[in-house]
Enzyme design. Sequence first.
Site, PDB file in Angstrom:
ATOM      1  CG  HIS A 140      18.088 -37.011   0.745  1.00  0.00           C
ATOM      2  ND1 HIS A 140      18.275 -38.394   1.384  1.00  0.00           N
ATOM      3  CD2 HIS A 140      19.394 -36.649   0.694  1.00  0.00           C
ATOM      4  CE1 HIS A 140      19.473 -38.775   1.419  1.00  0.00           C
ATOM      5  NE2 HIS A 140      20.496 -37.721   1.264  1.00  0.00           N
TER       6      HIS A 140
ATOM      7  NE  ARG B 106       5.030   1.796  -0.966  1.00  0.00           N
ATOM      8  CZ  ARG B 106       5.530   1.846   0.387  1.00  0.00           C
ATOM      9  NH1 ARG B 106       6.839   2.684   0.229  1.00  0.00           N
ATOM     10  NH2 ARG B 106       5.255   1.559   1.454  1.00  0.00           N
TER      11      ARG B 106
ATOM     12  CD  GLU C  43      17.772 -13.772  -5.865  1.00  0.00           C
ATOM     13  OE1 GLU C  43      17.155 -13.876  -4.890  1.00  0.00           O
ATOM     14  OE2 GLU C  43      17.449 -12.528  -6.597  1.00  0.00           O
TER      15      GLU C  43
ATOM     16  CD  GLU D 107      10.866 -11.843  -6.966  1.00  0.00           C
ATOM     17  OE1 GLU D 107      10.226 -11.577  -6.031  1.00  0.00           O
ATOM     18  OE2 GLU D 107      12.155 -11.830  -7.113  1.00  0.00           O
TER      19      GLU D 107
ATOM     20  CE  LYS E  32      14.761 -11.901  -8.485  1.00  0.00           C
ATOM     21  NZ  LYS E  32      14.976 -11.323  -7.132  1.00  0.00           N
TER      22      LYS E  32
ATOM     23  CB  CYS F 126      -0.777   0.053   1.351  1.00  0.00           C
ATOM     24  SG  CYS F 126      -2.058  -1.401   1.412  1.00  0.00           S
TER      25      CYS F 126
ATOM     26  CG  ASN G 207       1.238   0.631   4.410  1.00  0.00           C
ATOM     27  OD1 ASN G 207       0.825  -0.330   4.263  1.00  0.00           O
ATOM     28  ND2 ASN G 207       2.083   1.353   4.294  1.00  0.00           N
ATOM     29  N   GLY G 208      -1.023  -1.206   6.129  1.00  0.00           N
ATOM     30  CA  GLY G 208      -0.623  -2.070   7.404  1.00  0.00           C
ATOM     31  C   GLY G 208      -1.779  -2.986   7.658  1.00  0.00           C
TER      32      GLY G 208
ATOM     33  CE  LYS H 192      12.513  -2.553  -5.466  1.00  0.00           C
ATOM     34  NZ  LYS H 192      13.191  -3.732  -5.765  1.00  0.00           N
TER      35      LYS H 192
ATOM     36  CD1 TRP I  51       0.521  -5.867  -3.203  1.00  0.00           C
ATOM     37  CD2 TRP I  51      -0.071  -6.599  -0.981  1.00  0.00           C
ATOM     38  NE1 TRP I  51       0.940  -7.439  -3.037  1.00  0.00           N
ATOM     39  CE2 TRP I  51       0.974  -7.877  -1.706  1.00  0.00           C
ATOM     40  CE3 TRP I  51       0.132  -6.787   0.294  1.00  0.00           C
ATOM     41  CZ2 TRP I  51       1.051  -8.663  -1.332  1.00  0.00           C
ATOM     42  CZ3 TRP I  51       0.282  -8.017   0.898  1.00  0.00           C
ATOM     43  CH2 TRP I  51       1.060  -8.937   0.286  1.00  0.00           C
TER      44      TRP I  51
HETATM   45  C1  G6P Z   1       9.806  -8.083  -1.305  1.00  0.00           C
HETATM   46  C2  G6P Z   1      10.303  -8.070  -2.685  1.00  0.00           C
HETATM   47  C3  G6P Z   1      11.424  -8.990  -2.937  1.00  0.00           C
HETATM   48  C4  G6P Z   1      12.637  -8.494  -1.744  1.00  0.00           C
HETATM   49  C5  G6P Z   1      11.924  -8.541  -0.244  1.00  0.00           C
HETATM   50  C6  G6P Z   1      12.646  -7.962   0.804  1.00  0.00           C
HETATM   51  O1  G6P Z   1       9.269  -9.373  -1.244  1.00  0.00           O
HETATM   52  O2  G6P Z   1       9.412  -8.329  -3.581  1.00  0.00           O
HETATM   53  O3  G6P Z   1      12.197  -8.185  -4.063  1.00  0.00           O
HETATM   54  O4  G6P Z   1      13.821  -9.151  -1.783  1.00  0.00           O
HETATM   55  O5  G6P Z   1      10.645  -7.759  -0.453  1.00  0.00           O
HETATM   56  O6  G6P Z   1      12.916  -6.398   0.540  1.00  0.00           O
HETATM   57  P1  G6P Z   1      14.131  -5.418   1.446  1.00  0.00           P
HETATM   58  O7  G6P Z   1      13.725  -4.213   0.809  1.00  0.00           O
HETATM   59  O8  G6P Z   1      13.773  -5.814   2.896  1.00  0.00           O
HETATM   60  O9  G6P Z   1      15.181  -6.049   0.746  1.00  0.00           O
END
Ligand code: G6P
Length: 611
Positions: free
Chosen positions: A507, A27, A484, A491, A488, A2, A101-102, A606, A76
């Site tokens: 396993h 965001r 990672e 997502e 990627k 948000c 927000n929250g 984000k 969001w």
């Molecule tokens: C969200 C984003 C990710 C990011 C994560 C942690 O999930 O989509 O890309 O890695 O937050 O964010 P930060 O700002 O704490 O690194």
Amino acid sequence: MCGIVGATAKRQVSGILIEGLLRLEYRGYDSAGIATQEISTKSFNRIRVSGKVRDLVVALSEQPIRGTGGLAHTRWATHGAPIERNAHPHIANGRIALVHNGTIENFVSLRKELEDSGRQLDSQTDSEVVAQLVDLGIESGSTFLGAVQQTVARLEGAFALGLMCSTDPGTIIAVRKGCPLVVGLGTDEHFIASDVLALRSVTNQFIFLDEGDIAVMSSGSLQIFDEQGQPVERDSIRVSDQGESVDKGSYRHYLEKEIHDQPQAIRSTLEGRITEQHISEPGLGRCVSEIFDKTSAISIVGCGTSYYAAYVAKYWIEDMAQIPCSAEIASEFRYRNAAVLDGSLFLSLSQSGESADTIAALRLAEQRNYMHTMNIGNVPTSTLMRESATAIAMRAGVEVSVASTKSFTTMLVDLLLVALLLARRRGFPREREHEIVKALHILDEAVECALLLDDRIRQLAEEFLLTQHALFLGRGVHYPVALEGALKLKEISYMHAEGYPAGELKHGPLALVDADMPVVAVAPNNELLRKVQLNLQEVRARGGRLYVFTDEAADFDHQNDVVVIEVPKVHPALSPIVFTIPLQLLAYHVATLRGTDIDQPRNIAKSVTVE
Ligand code: G6P
């Protein structure tokens, strides 16, 4: 996540609010709305849409709204679907407009109480409950501020609020409790926003509200009350324009641009931090040397990509510095009674500096026996940077795309420097530091070479187009790189991908392997290569499709069932950084072919400012 923008001025504010929302788009969100108020009519004009800010702009062009005060929001969804009815601003009884927000954790009981008292709620959200409670307070004779204070005292959870009241036109009340909110100072105008970026076109002067603060503002006045309701003065901060372009340039997506920004981001990160042969401790910031002298254990905490950076650092720090290092997901750490070793440094990693779980982990660490708290972050004004005792500023530049790319690799560069500084204190040979520093001087070039794989990987991505799953394998320090890579891909392409330590294949995940399962292996030529090769034989024997990223193709048979992609050879300490690049490209090209929303993938955000 948000985004909140608010403005009270002597001019029309809808343009300012929309510009702010556009700047907060990065965001991630799924609906948007705006409500303005004219001093003369007092009532609210509101437009909300399910979808993007551009849809809101279209709606506004068909039905312009006027007002010198207003609130706007990108939502969001947490409580209730991303439909117009649930979008903010919420308006209770025509009197209170609210953006939030929250999350309000006790909203179910509060909602029941409101419904039992005969109130009808329009939405399914937790947010509307707050607007209704404030309205109820005013109905019972409280002032606008009094009603907000009484309501806030009843709320559980973490939140930031912006409120307006029809009987108090031109006044905005802002509340910060657990979620970020800044006040922007203009000439005869005041603003609120979730982050400074939203207001950069109207001001560079900001007040970062403290936890529990309530700010009451009109165009010409601003008063702040602390958690106890006492008037307080908060310093304002001038946020300098870093001259950063948040433009896509000639790239199709921010993600593509940010992947290609990495050589420059790495150069900036290293500037002033390495000499010809060594790491320059003062380059990392004040007090860092003193803290590392005392550090005998380290807990690194982060979310998402930042957590995977922590995981890589764990391998580096234990290997080079030989001190115990844990890497932990912030949402787990915050509810765990972790054992704290003497001399432990708590290190949080966060691109945004606003991830709610990481902030909560830091606050927990402050109550525990940690020797010191430190943050590595990319936003100097962020909560994590401000609340940590020491901070190392990343220099990735503004990262707009929801999926992190350049912030991961630059975070790794900073973490490698930290690992080497800790190692230096534990007898790590100077010549070995020298070798790594030498390699760091040419890391940008290695990354540039890795980016040349772009065309090759674009072609390869076509082979992933029709498949639904992929397995990413790595061993040792390259296991978190595989994690990672899988993150990627999932997502941004919405394709199921899992990262696994190659040695664990037998396993469980081996059961998934067949001709339809692409298996991506991160396999640099290091001491574990033979082991990885054995693991990959297990995949081949089951007819799996193998894509091997290695720096010495010679060691892999060029057979039909193995695709080998050669990555530039670098010093082994740096290979996690270089091997990340082709995996980012793979995710990007698969997602492009699948036609997903690359920069704002569905359902994710984000800056994750809720728990
Ligand atoms: C969200 C984003 C990710 C990011 C994560 C942690 O999930 O989509 O890309 O890695 O937050 O964010 P930060 O700002 O704490 O690194």
